[in-house]
Every structure is written in C-alpha cells, then in structure tokens.
Scaffold this active site. Structure first.
Site, short mmCIF file in Angstrom:
data_model
loop_
_atom_site.label_atom_id
_atom_site.label_comp_id
_atom_site.label_asym_id
_atom_site.label_seq_id
_atom_site.Cartn_x
_atom_site.Cartn_y
_atom_site.Cartn_z
N ARG A 105 65.79 59.06 -87.12
CA ARG A 105 65.05 57.92 -86.58
C ARG A 105 65.69 56.61 -86.99
O ARG A 105 66.12 56.48 -88.14
CB ARG A 105 63.61 57.96 -87.13
CG ARG A 105 62.59 57.37 -86.19
CD ARG A 105 61.22 57.38 -86.79
NE ARG A 105 60.71 58.72 -87.06
CZ ARG A 105 59.53 58.95 -87.63
NH1 ARG A 105 58.77 57.93 -87.99
NH2 ARG A 105 59.11 60.18 -87.84
N SER B 19 58.12 58.37 -81.88
CA SER B 19 56.82 58.74 -82.44
C SER B 19 55.86 57.55 -82.43
O SER B 19 55.64 56.95 -81.40
CB SER B 19 57.01 59.32 -83.85
OG SER B 19 55.83 59.88 -84.31
N HIS B 20 55.32 57.17 -83.62
CA HIS B 20 54.36 56.07 -83.67
C HIS B 20 55.01 54.79 -84.21
O HIS B 20 54.31 53.85 -84.55
CB HIS B 20 53.17 56.46 -84.56
CG HIS B 20 53.59 56.78 -85.96
ND1 HIS B 20 54.14 58.00 -86.30
CD2 HIS B 20 53.59 56.04 -87.09
CE1 HIS B 20 54.44 57.98 -87.59
NE2 HIS B 20 54.12 56.81 -88.09
N LYS C 54 63.42 64.65 -82.66
CA LYS C 54 62.73 65.73 -83.37
C LYS C 54 63.32 67.02 -82.82
O LYS C 54 63.47 67.16 -81.60
CB LYS C 54 61.22 65.68 -83.11
CG LYS C 54 60.53 64.55 -83.85
CD LYS C 54 59.02 64.55 -83.63
CE LYS C 54 58.38 63.39 -84.40
NZ LYS C 54 56.95 63.22 -84.12
N ASP D 244 48.91 59.48 -80.74
CA ASP D 244 50.02 58.62 -81.13
C ASP D 244 51.04 58.61 -79.98
O ASP D 244 50.83 59.24 -78.94
CB ASP D 244 50.64 59.06 -82.47
CG ASP D 244 51.48 60.31 -82.37
OD1 ASP D 244 51.26 61.10 -81.43
OD2 ASP D 244 52.35 60.52 -83.24
N ASP E 87 53.87 59.93 -79.27
CA ASP E 87 54.51 61.13 -78.71
C ASP E 87 53.58 62.34 -78.68
O ASP E 87 54.01 63.46 -78.43
CB ASP E 87 55.83 61.45 -79.42
CG ASP E 87 55.64 61.96 -80.84
OD1 ASP E 87 54.67 61.54 -81.51
OD2 ASP E 87 56.46 62.78 -81.30
N ASP F 84 51.74 64.11 -80.90
CA ASP F 84 51.57 65.21 -81.85
C ASP F 84 50.56 64.87 -82.96
O ASP F 84 50.33 65.67 -83.86
CB ASP F 84 52.91 65.68 -82.45
CG ASP F 84 53.70 64.56 -83.12
OD1 ASP F 84 53.15 63.46 -83.31
OD2 ASP F 84 54.88 64.80 -83.46
N ARG F 85 49.93 63.67 -82.88
CA ARG F 85 48.90 63.32 -83.86
C ARG F 85 47.63 62.85 -83.15
O ARG F 85 47.69 62.11 -82.18
CB ARG F 85 49.39 62.21 -84.79
CG ARG F 85 50.58 62.69 -85.64
CD ARG F 85 50.89 61.74 -86.77
NE ARG F 85 51.05 60.39 -86.28
CZ ARG F 85 50.52 59.32 -86.86
NH1 ARG F 85 49.80 59.41 -87.95
NH2 ARG F 85 50.73 58.12 -86.36
N HIS G 165 48.42 65.22 -87.89
CA HIS G 165 49.22 66.36 -87.43
C HIS G 165 48.40 67.61 -87.75
O HIS G 165 48.14 67.89 -88.92
CB HIS G 165 50.53 66.47 -88.24
CG HIS G 165 51.60 65.51 -87.85
ND1 HIS G 165 52.35 65.64 -86.70
CD2 HIS G 165 52.07 64.40 -88.48
CE1 HIS G 165 53.23 64.65 -86.64
NE2 HIS G 165 53.09 63.89 -87.69
#
Length: 466
Positions: free
Chosen positions: A19, A107-108, A117, A241, A243, A245-246, A328
């Site tokens: 990242r 992501s966030h 990822k 979030d 992407d 996944d949360r 997550h």
C-alpha cells in the site's frame, strides 16, 4: 518486458498487503513489477491462473492494467473480473479455482492511496511472502512467458452464493451505505432480491468519496446512515469500507454496534449449529466477547490483530467464525472463511429477521462495559516495537497478569488495558475497558505510567464508548 531488477519504496511492502500514495511511494511501474514477481511465485508453485479485480479508486484501472501485463510477462494467465469489492475477488479465486488472486485496492485509506491485496492459492499472502515478492523484484529474478487474459464477470454467481445463506424471516426495513466504495457494484444484485424494504445510500462507485470517507469504524462516517435510519424508521443500518471487507452497523435507535458487539450476536448464532467450536477475537476486542462465547458454549481464543493473521489461524484451527474490532469478520461455518462485509450483513439480517427481538433490544441486553475508543498515537516504525517490549519486560518483572500474543494486554481487577504496535503505520495503539468510569480512569493512569517510563506521553483521548 525486460528482466530488469525493480526496487520498491520500502514503506509500501506492509505486513498484510502492499500500500502506498499513488505518484509518491506507489507508481505504475511498481504495479507491473508486483504482477511479474507475484506471477513468478505462482508459477514456481506450479500455478498458471490468477484472478484480478480492482476497486473504484481513480488510479485503480491504470494500476490493474500494468499488473496484468506483469503477470502475463511471467507466463501467467489472468482472469479479469473488473471493478469489484475485495470479497468478490476472493470469491472468484474459490469459484473459478484460480491459483491466486490480486485485488487492487486502497481499502479505507484516503483517495490518493492505493495498493494490492493478494491470495496464493486459497490462502492469505502476507508477511514473509510480501517481503519475498520484494526480493524477487529487487533481483530481477523473474520467470518469463506469455500469459493470456480472459474477462470473466462473476457478479451473478457471487450474488447467488451470498443469497444462498439467507434464511426466511420477518420483513425488515434496512438502510445500506456503500460510501461510494466498490460494494456499489454488487449491492443491488444482492439486496434487490431480499424481502422487506431497503434503502441504498451512496451506491455510485466514486473514488473521490464525495459523501464521506468509507471507514465504518469512525462515528463521523455513519452520520448519514443514522439520519436515514431515523427518517425511514428502519430496523437497522449497515455500512461498508471502501473495498467491502469491513462492516459497520447501527441499530434502529441509531446507536453504533462495534465489531466485538456484533461478534457476540454472530457467535451465539454459529454456536447453535457448532457447539463447543473455537471462535476467535482479536486482542482489541472487549472481554465481554470472550466471556459471551464461553457462556454460549464455545471456546474463545484471543489472537493477533490483522485480517491475514486471523484468517490463517482460523484455517489452522478450523474455527467456524472469527472477527476483529475493526469490522473484518470471517464466517467458515457455511462460507469460505474470508472477510466479506456484505455476507456479514446478510448474516446479521438472518438473526434479526429470524427472531422477535429488535437489534436495539439485543444491544441493550449485551454486557454494558465502558471502554476507550482505539487510541492511536505517533511513534516511529523503528521505535514502536521497542516501546512495547520495554513495557512488557517491566510488567512481567512486576508479576502483572498479561497476555502477550500481540503487544501486551494487562488484566487488573478494574478490567484491562492494551498496548500494541500497529503493523501498518508508525503508531502505537492502546485501549482500556472497565465496568465503570472510576475503573477506566485507573486503567488509563496505569497505561500512562507504563508509557511514561519508556519516555512516551499518551495524548488526551476522545470520550469513552458506553
């Protein structure tokens, strides 16, 4: 593509993913080298096909294109699923039986960030694997070949798989906030087939995130969802979030349910079908989670924070459920064991729709403890682990009751406090939890004293969560 060695900015090869800030620490050339090095690793394991998706960030299509070229140059065939949330890419790896997967996502993080990822086979790709990828690129030690590209939409199959685990129940009113993130691609295909009334906010995928930042652990980002729930008289609201996944959730009264509170509800549900099973929570989670798992007939396990670390532990122990404070959450009872917030949302709806009680009433009955939010304060990368080690050594010498699986989590008659080094940022993370305000103040004083002895001052923190 030549076999020229490629050096990455050292800050981008993180513990769980790659990242960086686009144009500063992360460049298009890096994406090509990541594809080439990852493809090399897949090939050396006997693999041939990698699934690839990307999120809604403005820089994602360009990074995806370079990454595909890198994979192809290593002789790997790429299955492109296009714009998708991270869990949809994970699903594609399982569904298409690919030898690995890459999701291009920030992501966030703020809009100028992006990253990668990865999955090797069906497993998380993190830690030493990511360092190895850097070494391969650094030496130019790439495999060569000519891979093909196949475009393969998986949205319909993905939506059908998620909906397969939806149970009949009473009709609910639900508000969903995708925060202009990548879940916007799949939300309608799933939610449009549910019973009840559903309101979708910020569905359009937009990498500038015009409505609010897509991180559901920050109360500020849930205000729009809370207003919608109130206006329409919804039973609950669910947020994602960037992407997907949360998960974040609020009850019909607009109150936030934190990751560990949601985990209690899911754990009770999963344990009905899997009595005695191990259920994993991270070190930041409330003591109430571990107590409630035990009370519901499960075996609680406290583990390290980090989605890759938890996924790996979960697979090792064949645990049917695991989750982190950050939202997550991983179901492996009837699902694949990866973190899919949309799937988690459906499992929450099953619980609410399947009973007579509202989510607000369930929340009221949860153990009422007071804790600080996650306290994060700057500490250089080369110093943060040293501070934690010093604190741990002093506490052990003093005979304190502690768990040192990830940093130090210290138990006292007042409750507990935690200190750990972030694996992804130059920060220390702390948290305290008690049965009452006085106890919380004493725990905070203990934490401050422990830090102060290592020359670190704890900044003033925001108010406690009740």
């Amino acid at each position: 593509m030549s076999k020229t060695a490629h050096k990455f900015d050292s800050s981008i090869l993180r513990e769980y993913d790659i990242r960086g800030v686009v144009g500063k620490t992360l460049h298009v050339a890096d994406a090509g080298a990541i594809g080439r090095a990852f493809g090399t690793m897949v090939k050396r394991k006997g693999g041939k096909r990698v699934a690839l998706g990307y999120d809604g960030r403005l820089s994602s299509p360009e990074l995806a294109k370079a990454c595909v070229e890198g994979l192809n140059a290593a002789g790997i065939d790429v299955i492109e699923i296009g714009l998708a949330a991270t869990p949809m890419l994970y699903f594609a790896v399982w569904h298409l039986d690919a030898d690995g997967g890459i999701q291009i996502t920030g992501s966030h993080n703020p809009p100028d960030f992006n990253g990668f990822k990865m999955m090797m086979g069906k497993k998380s790709f993190f830690g030493a694997d990511i360092q190895k990828l850097g070494e391969i690129a650094g030496k130019g030690d790439f495999e060569e070949g000519q891979g093909k590209v196949e475009k393969r939409p998986v949205l319909d199959d993905y939506a059908a798989r998620l909906l397969k685990d939806v149970k009949p129940g009473r009709k609910l009113k639900v508000a969903w906030d995708t925060g202009n993130g990548a879940v916007g691609v799949s939300i309608r295909a799933v939610v449009g087939k549910l019973a009840g009334t559903h309101y979708i906010l910020n569905e359009k995928v937009d990498g500038t995130f015009p409505a609010h930042h897509p991180d559901p652990t920050v109360p500020e980002n849930l205000k729009e969802l809370q207003a919608k729930v109130k206006k329409e008289g919804c039973d609950l609201g669910i947020a994602f979030d960037g992407d997907g996944d949360r998960i974040g959730a609020i009850d019909g009264k607009g109150r936030i349910l934190w990751g560990d509170q949601l985990m209690i509800l899911w754990a009770r549900d999963v344990l009905k079908a899997h009595p005695g099973a191990t259920i994993i929570g991270d070190v930041k989670a409330s003591q109430a989670l571990f107590d409630e798992i035990q009370q519901a007939g499960g075996t609680p396990l406290m583990w390290k924070t980090g989605h890759s670390l938890i996924k790996t532990k979960m697979a090792e122990l064949k645990a049917p459920l695991a989750g982190e404070m950050s939202g997550h959450v991983f179901f492996a009872d009837t699902f694949y064991g990866f973190d899919d917030a949309l799937y988690c949302g459906l499992r929450l709806l099953n619980i609410v729709a399947g009973g007579k009680e509202s989510l607000a009433s369930m929340r009221d009955k949860l153990p009422q403890l007071i804790n600080t939010p996650e306290l994060r304060f700057d500490c250089p990368d080369d110093h943060k682990f040293k501070v934690v080690d010093e604190v741990k050594a002093r506490l052990k010498k003093a005979g304190a009751k502690l768990n040192d699986i990830d940093g130090v989590r210290v138990n006292t008659p007042d409750g507990w406090w935690l200190l750990r080094a972030s694996n992804t940022q130059p920060v220390l993370v702390a948290r305290c939890e008690s049965h009452n305000e006085d106890g919380l103040e004493r725990l905070k004083a203990d934490l401050k004293a422990a830090l102060s002895a290592s020359g670190v001052e704890l900044p003033d923190e925001p108010s406690a969560h009740h």
